[in-house]
Motif scaffolding. Structure first.
Motif, PDB file in Angstrom:
ATOM      1  N   LEU A 237       5.446  -3.633  -2.403  1.00  0.00           N
ATOM      2  CA  LEU A 237       5.531  -2.372  -1.837  1.00  0.00           C
ATOM      3  C   LEU A 237       7.013  -1.806  -2.255  1.00  0.00           C
ATOM      4  O   LEU A 237       8.094  -2.547  -1.755  1.00  0.00           O
ATOM      5  N   GLN A 238       7.317  -0.514  -2.639  1.00  0.00           N
ATOM      6  CA  GLN A 238       8.666  -0.291  -2.896  1.00  0.00           C
ATOM      7  C   GLN A 238       9.410   0.070  -1.612  1.00  0.00           C
ATOM      8  O   GLN A 238      10.477  -0.199  -1.422  1.00  0.00           O
ATOM      9  N   TYR A 239       8.781   0.833  -0.787  1.00  0.00           N
ATOM     10  CA  TYR A 239       9.076   1.312   0.629  1.00  0.00           C
ATOM     11  C   TYR A 239       8.713   0.597   1.974  1.00  0.00           C
ATOM     12  O   TYR A 239       8.129   1.450   2.738  1.00  0.00           O
ATOM     13  N   PRO A 240       8.591  -0.666   2.030  1.00  0.00           N
ATOM     14  CA  PRO A 240       7.790  -1.198   3.156  1.00  0.00           C
ATOM     15  C   PRO A 240       8.095  -0.886   4.595  1.00  0.00           C
ATOM     16  O   PRO A 240       7.560  -0.897   5.473  1.00  0.00           O
ATOM     17  N   ASN A 241       9.441  -0.692   4.659  1.00  0.00           N
ATOM     18  CA  ASN A 241      10.125  -0.240   5.960  1.00  0.00           C
ATOM     19  C   ASN A 241      10.648   0.878   6.143  1.00  0.00           C
ATOM     20  O   ASN A 241      11.056   1.301   7.305  1.00  0.00           O
ATOM     21  N   GLY A 242      10.188   1.779   5.216  1.00  0.00           N
ATOM     22  CA  GLY A 242      10.605   3.183   5.501  1.00  0.00           C
ATOM     23  C   GLY A 242      12.160   3.497   4.775  1.00  0.00           C
ATOM     24  O   GLY A 242      13.044   2.406   4.839  1.00  0.00           O
ATOM     25  N   ALA A 243      12.415   4.592   4.265  1.00  0.00           N
ATOM     26  CA  ALA A 243      13.301   4.992   3.779  1.00  0.00           C
ATOM     27  C   ALA A 243      13.803   6.487   3.590  1.00  0.00           C
ATOM     28  O   ALA A 243      12.666   7.432   3.490  1.00  0.00           O
ATOM     29  N   ILE A 244      14.866   6.937   3.768  1.00  0.00           N
ATOM     30  CA  ILE A 244      15.100   8.583   3.468  1.00  0.00           C
ATOM     31  C   ILE A 244      16.081   8.913   2.508  1.00  0.00           C
ATOM     32  O   ILE A 244      17.159   8.169   2.244  1.00  0.00           O
ATOM     33  N   LYS A 245      15.541   9.438   1.584  1.00  0.00           N
ATOM     34  CA  LYS A 245      16.180   9.948   0.303  1.00  0.00           C
ATOM     35  C   LYS A 245      16.497  11.627   0.326  1.00  0.00           C
ATOM     36  O   LYS A 245      15.970  12.408   0.936  1.00  0.00           O
ATOM     37  N   ARG A 246      17.567  11.615  -0.349  1.00  0.00           N
ATOM     38  CA  ARG A 246      17.783  13.022  -0.969  1.00  0.00           C
ATOM     39  C   ARG A 246      16.942  13.437  -1.958  1.00  0.00           C
ATOM     40  O   ARG A 246      16.751  12.566  -2.932  1.00  0.00           O
TER      41      ARG A 246
ATOM     42  N   ILE B 187       7.422   5.990   3.619  1.00  0.00           N
ATOM     43  CA  ILE B 187       7.064   4.589   3.714  1.00  0.00           C
ATOM     44  C   ILE B 187       5.946   4.200   3.057  1.00  0.00           C
ATOM     45  O   ILE B 187       4.708   4.976   2.760  1.00  0.00           O
ATOM     46  N   ASP B 188       5.758   3.105   2.305  1.00  0.00           N
ATOM     47  CA  ASP B 188       4.391   2.572   1.798  1.00  0.00           C
ATOM     48  C   ASP B 188       3.774   1.654   2.747  1.00  0.00           C
ATOM     49  O   ASP B 188       4.519   0.626   3.284  1.00  0.00           O
ATOM     50  N   LEU B 189       2.496   1.856   2.841  1.00  0.00           N
ATOM     51  CA  LEU B 189       1.810   0.875   4.071  1.00  0.00           C
ATOM     52  C   LEU B 189       0.666   0.301   3.159  1.00  0.00           C
ATOM     53  O   LEU B 189      -0.093   0.970   2.557  1.00  0.00           O
ATOM     54  N   PRO B 190       0.490  -1.028   3.360  1.00  0.00           N
ATOM     55  CA  PRO B 190      -0.506  -1.634   2.598  1.00  0.00           C
ATOM     56  C   PRO B 190      -1.808  -1.554   3.057  1.00  0.00           C
ATOM     57  O   PRO B 190      -2.181  -1.121   4.065  1.00  0.00           O
ATOM     58  N   ARG B 191      -2.804  -1.324   2.102  1.00  0.00           N
ATOM     59  CA  ARG B 191      -4.161  -1.108   2.411  1.00  0.00           C
ATOM     60  C   ARG B 191      -4.950  -2.280   2.835  1.00  0.00           C
ATOM     61  O   ARG B 191      -4.763  -3.310   2.091  1.00  0.00           O
ATOM     62  N   ARG B 192      -5.952  -2.377   3.730  1.00  0.00           N
ATOM     63  CA  ARG B 192      -6.679  -3.518   4.195  1.00  0.00           C
ATOM     64  C   ARG B 192      -7.849  -3.498   3.207  1.00  0.00           C
ATOM     65  O   ARG B 192      -8.712  -2.837   3.240  1.00  0.00           O
TER      66      ARG B 192
END
Length: 573
Positions: A139-148, A286-291
């Motif tokens: 996952l590219q953003y597993p913990n969340g991020a804020i971007k411009r 944020i990217d969340l893994p799918r079960r």
């Protein structure tokens, strides 16, 4: 506290008439309650002939029909903003979308018939493989991020383009909420022939049946794989202003909460190859893994972030398929975040899911950011309502995790710790886009000239990307708790500084607090600065704005200039 500005209403009515929406969507049947299946792990791929047809059509059209419309936008305090959309004829880009959809369904039916009769296609897709966890895409953003948001011709820093956000080739279904849509532009970013889409829109304006009009226009456009959804807009609700994107893929769900509308301008693009971007925004993602085992978590077992997101979508009546899609994802990495919403309508304060400013206060308590001794607030907004010290005090209390009560006296030294970032008229005049591109930045003379307006709090929004205008809605909080520990967090979302966005509440004659009245649908995310960034600060000092480095790239210059006699940019019809 707020009053409707009749001149502004008239200007907005004229703007809507001049920029009447022409292309908006529902499902092919025109049933706004029809469901799009988010439960299947299998998606269809267009065959080579279809891809060649699309490419040929695009080449022949030369994208000549893509154009961007802009619309004046009123403060969320008083009226709905004028929706900017792109006029597209039936068979967008020369393609008969209905025929394409029939071909797609025919291929789907053929593949389903070829599937083993003993096992359903969903079961086949969900059959676990050896080392399935090891084969999952990182996952590219597993913990969340804020971007411009990206800005054409400006140096790239910690920003993101709309293509990088959407990752169209990895998306099966997209659920998009926005106030404004540039439909032709969005089709090119997220092709409805390949990606199922649900668009949430506002559908109310001065008694006009906007929903029926848009539904009819969408039927005529014959764009496949689309559904238009109108959240409840009854009673006092004036605007569906919330902005979020849910991108369901095979392996992950990407959740994005931008300050931007789904328009070319808001995402920093221009219609030529020489002009710089003119408008900047921010986006949480944020990217969340799918079960992959098909497990569906119950909403009550999610993190607070997940629970409030599900609650918000339920209130917007998006349908059970969207909720089920969310519940098949792992929300465990969202425990340090808060999803904050404003649900339109009238609310009792004892709700189990507080919304508006009480919801922000609840989120701050959940994140253990309350028990505040000192706090500094910096709020960048693109629209300001009829604000005064009492309303700013309520924002400050919520930012401290406190609920306001019958004592409506303003917080002491309020104007010393609260700064509002909004462009002066000079800043707009000298910007890349100029006044013609500032229609979505709104403040009325009537509101600003009121004796109660907190002019001392006003600061010029001077973008770090010089010359850019801002559509950001960002609240930065820094301070010290009563135990001496420093803290800092930022809100990014759709809520401007108005009671319409955050809710208004009055003290009744009985001495009790009345209902919380919210006129807009809004949503946003609170992201704290990690504790590791707060270590080493001087004792008793409030953390500086530089503490946000690594969490969010502060988009405006600080310390900012006070107005000192300058006038703000005023809304022009």
């Amino acid at each position: 506290m707020e009053s409707d500005d009749e001149d502004l209403k008239l200007a907005m009515a004229m703007s809507l008439q001049a920029n009447s929406p022409r292309t908006t969507g529902v499902s092919a049947s025109g049933d706004k309650h029809e469901s799009i299946d988010l439960t299947s792990d299998t998606e269809d791929e267009d065959d080579d002939d279809l891809r060649r047809a699309i490419a040929l059509s695009m080449q022949e059209s030369g994208n000549s029909d893509m154009q961007q419309s802009s619309a004046s936008s009123a403060s969320t305090t008083d009226v709905t903003k004028a929706a900017a959309v792109v006029d597209k004829p039936p068979g967008f880009m020369g393609i008969d979308r209905k025929a394409m959809e029939l071909e797609r369904l025919a291929r789907l039916g053929k593949r389903k018939r070829e599937t083993s009769p003993e096992v359903s296609s969903k079961q086949v897709a969900r059959a676990p493989t050896a080392n399935s966890d090891a084969n999952e895409t990182p996952l590219q953003y597993p913990n969340g991020a804020i971007k411009r948001t990206f800005a054409s011709k400006y140096p790239r820093t910690d920003d993101i383009t709309i293509e990088e956000l959407l990752e169209a080739d990895k998306v099966n279904t997209a659920v998009i909420s926005s106030f404004q849509y540039d439909s032709g532009w969005l089709y090119e970013k997220l092709d409805p022939a390949k990606v199922k889409q649900i668009w949430l829109m506002t559908g109310k304006h001065r008694g006009e049946d906007v929903q029926a009009k848009r539904i009819q226009e969408w039927r005529e456009s014959r764009v496949p794989n689309m559904k238009l959804h109108f959240p409840p807009m009854g009673g006092m609700i004036a605007t569906m202003h919330s902005k979020f994107i849910l991108l369901f893929g095979k392996d992950k769900l990407r959740i994005a909460v931008p300050t931007a509308n789904m328009t070319q301008t808001d995402w920093g693009e221009v219609a030529n190859d020489w002009q710089p971007g003119i408008m900047e925004n921010s986006v949480f993602l944020i990217d969340l893994p799918r079960r992959h085992d098909g497990t569906v978590t119950e909403a009550k077992d999610l993190t607070p972030f997940g629970r409030e997101l599900v609650y918000f979508l339920e209130q917007q009546e998006v349908g059970p398929q969207v909720i089920t899609g969310l519940l098949k994802c792992n929300f465990s990495k969202t425990s340090h975040l808060a999803f904050v919403h404003s649900v339109g309508g009238s609310h009792k304060t004892e709700s189990t899911h507080p919304t508006g400013l009480p919801g922000l206060a609840h989120a701050i308590r959940e994140l253990h950011l309350d028990d505040v001794e000192r706090i500094e607030l910096d709020y960048a907004a693109s629209s300001l309502g009829s604000i005064n010290d009492t309303f700013l005090s309520r924002i400050r209390l919520a930012a401290c995790g406190k609920s306001f009560g019958t004592d409506t006296a303003p917080e002491p030294n309020l104007r010393d710790c609260f700064r509002i970032y909004f462009p002066t008229n000079d800043t707009v005049e000298k910007s890349m886009g100029g006044p013609d591109c500032a229609g979505i930045i709104t403040l009325t003379r009537q509101a600003y000239n009121a004796p109660s307006f907190p002019r001392e709090c006003m600061r010029d929004y001077d973008s770090m990307r010089r010359g850019m205008l801002s559509h950001n809605k960002l609240l930065f909080a820094r301070g010290r708790k009563k135990n001496g520990k420093p803290f800092a967090w930022v809100y990014v979302g759709s809520a401007n500084i108005s009671e319409s966005a955050w809710g208004g509440q009055k003290v009744l004659k009985s001495g009790q607090m009345g209902s919380l009245n919210i006129r807009n649908w809004e949503c946003g995310v609170v992201m704290p600065v990690p504790e590791t960034k707060l270590q080493g600060l001087k004792q008793d000092d409030v953390p500086p704005m530089s503490v946000f480095d690594g969490t969010i790239e502060v988009p405006f210059r600080v310390p900012a200039d006070e107005y000192k006699g300058k006038q703000p940019w005023f809304f022009r019809s």
